[in-house]
Design a protein around this motif. Structure first.
Motif, PDB file in Angstrom:
ATOM      1  N   ASN A  39     -11.534  -6.893 -10.773  1.00  0.00           N
ATOM      2  CA  ASN A  39     -11.413  -5.448 -10.877  1.00  0.00           C
ATOM      3  C   ASN A  39     -10.491  -5.050 -12.021  1.00  0.00           C
ATOM      4  OD1 ASN A  39     -11.208  -2.711 -10.493  1.00  0.00           O
ATOM      5  ND2 ASN A  39      -9.729  -2.900  -8.820  1.00  0.00           N
ATOM      6  N   PHE A  40     -11.079  -4.695 -13.155  1.00  0.00           N
ATOM      7  CA  PHE A  40     -10.274  -4.300 -14.308  1.00  0.00           C
ATOM      8  C   PHE A  40      -9.771  -2.865 -14.199  1.00  0.00           C
ATOM      9  CE2 PHE A  40      -9.772  -7.391 -17.691  1.00  0.00           C
ATOM     10  CZ  PHE A  40     -10.479  -8.443 -17.163  1.00  0.00           C
ATOM     11  N   ALA A  41     -10.174  -2.155 -13.152  1.00  0.00           N
ATOM     12  CA  ALA A  41      -9.652  -0.798 -12.949  1.00  0.00           C
ATOM     13  C   ALA A  41      -8.354  -0.826 -12.132  1.00  0.00           C
ATOM     14  CB  ALA A  41     -10.699   0.075 -12.260  1.00  0.00           C
ATOM     15  N   GLY A 238      -0.759   1.487 -16.810  1.00  0.00           N
ATOM     16  CA  GLY A 238      -1.307   0.421 -15.971  1.00  0.00           C
ATOM     17  C   GLY A 238      -1.654  -0.850 -16.731  1.00  0.00           C
ATOM     18  N   ALA A 239      -1.664  -0.792 -18.057  1.00  0.00           N
ATOM     19  CA  ALA A 239      -2.148  -1.937 -18.835  1.00  0.00           C
ATOM     20  C   ALA A 239      -1.304  -3.192 -18.632  1.00  0.00           C
ATOM     21  CB  ALA A 239      -2.219  -1.558 -20.317  1.00  0.00           C
ATOM     22  N   THR A 240       0.027  -3.031 -18.756  1.00  0.00           N
ATOM     23  CA  THR A 240       0.885  -4.208 -18.611  1.00  0.00           C
ATOM     24  C   THR A 240       0.853  -4.770 -17.181  1.00  0.00           C
ATOM     25  OG1 THR A 240       2.269  -3.331 -20.357  1.00  0.00           O
ATOM     26  CG2 THR A 240       3.206  -5.106 -19.030  1.00  0.00           C
ATOM     27  N   PRO A 241       0.991  -3.907 -16.149  1.00  0.00           N
ATOM     28  CA  PRO A 241       0.878  -4.450 -14.788  1.00  0.00           C
ATOM     29  C   PRO A 241      -0.449  -5.165 -14.541  1.00  0.00           C
ATOM     30  CG  PRO A 241       1.697  -2.219 -14.706  1.00  0.00           C
ATOM     31  CD  PRO A 241       1.344  -2.480 -16.127  1.00  0.00           C
ATOM     32  N   LEU A 242      -1.538  -4.645 -15.135  1.00  0.00           N
ATOM     33  CA  LEU A 242      -2.845  -5.292 -14.968  1.00  0.00           C
ATOM     34  C   LEU A 242      -2.821  -6.696 -15.590  1.00  0.00           C
ATOM     35  CD1 LEU A 242      -5.905  -5.076 -14.161  1.00  0.00           C
ATOM     36  CD2 LEU A 242      -6.304  -4.399 -16.519  1.00  0.00           C
ATOM     37  N   THR A 243      -2.249  -6.771 -16.811  1.00  0.00           N
ATOM     38  CA  THR A 243      -2.168  -8.067 -17.484  1.00  0.00           C
ATOM     39  C   THR A 243      -1.350  -9.050 -16.651  1.00  0.00           C
ATOM     40  OG1 THR A 243      -2.169  -6.830 -19.539  1.00  0.00           O
ATOM     41  CG2 THR A 243      -1.618  -9.161 -19.685  1.00  0.00           C
TER      42      THR A 243
END
Lengths: 308, 234
Positions: A39-41, A238-243
């Motif tokens: 889930n990339f969202a 959200g980009a860094t937490p996703l990474t």
């Protein structure tokens, strides 16, 4: 030579941060292990949850602000109250995503790639929506969740950090009990381990998928709220937490719940000590390097097991 | 109890069942035999809702269940125990059993049904906190059958190759358990590759090339020249 006294604060930060990473990554792990999609969202749900809390909490009056399309709520809910509707709304958004976006793709070929692209698209759309509504600027919550700190000898721990840690660990423990004991939790694990056998046990796999996606998204929203007490909010937050969540999930062994928890602390430790000994900007890169090194030796990650 | 009417079914473009009809009566002990790859498993998968038939009808307990999703079929009391037991490997024996009681009506009575199942199979009660992946083949098969019995109001148990991969002594044990289940009034339909051990069935169906080649009492079928041909070639 670094003094021993200097080595302790990063350890403490790593324990707090690692718990937040685990909370964030657990949503990805649940969704991957049960629905078999990436889930990339997830980072967008993190961001959206944090914005909803901000919107419910902000003291600005209901006039236009930052060129917004919708007025600020003017409700001025306390942060720890505002988080409840935020988590519920994102849970609902997760359920809708599963129903409207994932379900049409999942019974067709090439699911892993099609759902990856679809969730990436959703993430981009949610970021655009946030930018249109709130503008691209960075802001933070109007007040601190709680003010103050405690001293433990040389160490200073803020109340915010204590709450972050306690909520993350409390929710993870509750999730563990839910998966271990509750009817839906056992159904989720059964679906994760053998889809056909689960259906034959009378488990409605579609319902389990909906709830799993909802819970996963809700965990991201909660992590978003907790972290936004110490970082700035922006549409791309959200980009860094996703990474990080992806590093943790792959490192721990994709789909493994204990692997996710352990890898969260390892990544946080690496980040904190690299920050102390080298430079803050290297933290994430070193976590990535460590992950790649582990994957070369153990391609399934620390706790990954063969899929049957 | 379970009726198939001219059922055609298969995987994608490949049609495996080419018009299968039969009827299994209430409380009956029936067997489906036939060589590998002729559609025995497909019959069970179509009956239990894992596969949707391309044409024909499936009825259970007087109700049309054609195309009904598998979880709803299980709730009706038609329980399919798939080949190879298919336990949840990372769950304990007891968690596997509890998963079998997922339907709301079964969940309410799961404590009672656990006690009943442990009484029926005391050897798995000793292993209830062990992960399923640590069990032997015979134990796995027993737990799979027990998991099927955790559903409230089981009416017909369809067991796919309960003897597959087991040593002869363990096969005897599994069939002993099946005998005990039959005493409780539950109908049983077993799928077997080999005609051994099903001599006491009420009715046997020989499946060949996706059709019922022959049906009749155990004696009729097992002593027929069709079965001789199917198994020995001629």
């Amino acid at each position: 030579m670094v003094e021993t006294a200097l080595l302790l604060p990063p350890l403490l930060s790593a324990i707090i941060l690692g718990s937040l990473y685990a909370l964030m990554a657990m949503g990805l792990t649940l969704i991957y292990s049960t629905i078999r999609i990436l889930n990339f969202a997830h980072g967008a749900f993190f961001m959206a949850g944090a914005y909803i809390v901000w919107w419910l909490n902000t003291p600005e009056s209901a006039t236009r602000l930052f060129g917004t399309m919708i007025p600020v709520s003017g409700l001025q809910l306390p942060l720890f109250v505002a988080v409840i509707p935020a988590v519920i709304i994102i849970f609902g958004a997760g359920v809708v995503t599963q129903k409207a976006l994932i379900l049409p793709l999942i019974r067709k070929p090439n699911t892993l790639i099609t759902t990856l692209v679809a969730t990436l698209a959703l993430a981009t759309i949610l970021e655009s929506v946030a930018t249109v509504i709130f503008g691209g600027g960075r802001f933070s919550y109007a007040q601190e969740l709680v003010v103050g700190n405690v001293r433990l000898g040389e160490l200073i721990v803020t109340y915010v950090e204590i709450i972050q840690f306690a909520v993350a660990i409390g929710v993870l423990l509750a999730l563990y009990l839910f998966l271990k004991k509750s009817r839906i939790g056992i159904g989720m694990r059964a679906v994760a381990q053998d889809l056909d056998a689960a259906s034959l046990c009378g488990i409605n796999t579609q319902t389990v998928y909906l709830l799993t996606f909802g819970i996963g998204a809700a965990l991201a929203a909660l992590a978003g709220f907790l972290l936004t007490n110490i970082i700035f909010l922006s549409p791309s937050v959200g980009a860094t937490p996703l990474t990080i969540a992806f590093i943790v999930v792959v490192f721990g062994g994709i789909g493994s719940v204990p692997g996710t928890v352990i890898a969260s602390y390892v990544v946080a430790l690496v980040q904190q000590y690299v920050t102390l000994l080298l430079d803050p900007s290297w933290g994430l890169s070193f976590a990535f390097i460590l992950m790649i090194a582990v994957l070369i030796i153990r391609p399934r990650g620390l706790f990954g097991f063969k899929e049957t | 109890m379970l009726v198939l009417e001219n059922v055609r079914s298969g995987y994608g473009q490949v049609e495996v069942l080419k018009g299968v009809s039969f009827e299994i009566k209430k409380g009956e002990y029936a067997a489906i035999i036939g060589a590998n790859g002729h559609g025995k498993t497909t019959i069970l998968r179509t009956a239990s809702g894992l596969l949707r038939p391309s044409s024909g009808k499936v009825k259970f307990d007087g109700e049309d269940i054609t195309g009904m999703p598998a979880y709803k079929v299980a709730e009706k009391g038609l329980i399919h125990i798939p080949e190879g037991a298919r336990l949840f490997p990372q769950m304990t024996v007891q968690e596997n059993l509890v998963a079998g009681a997922f339907a709301k009506s079964s969940w309410r009575n799961k404590a009672k049904n656990l006690a009943r199942v442990y009484q029926l199979f005391p050897n798995i009660a000793e292993r209830k906190n062990q992960l399923a992946l640590t069990l032997s083949g015979g134990e796995r098969q027993t737990v799979a059958i027990a998991r099927g019995l955790m559903a409230e109001n089981v009416k017909l148990l369809m067991i796919d190759e309960p003897s597959a991969g087991l040593a002869p002594i363990l096969i005897d044990e599994v069939y002993e358990k099946i005998g005990e289940i039959r005493k409780t009034g539950v109908g049983v339909l077993v799928v077997e590759q080999s005609p051994k051990r099903i001599a006491d069935c009420d009715c046997i169906y020989l499946i060949e090339n996706g059709e019922v080649r022959m049906q009749g009492s155990a004696k009729e079928v097992l002593e027929s020249k069709e079965v001789m041909q199917a198994y020995l070639g001629s």
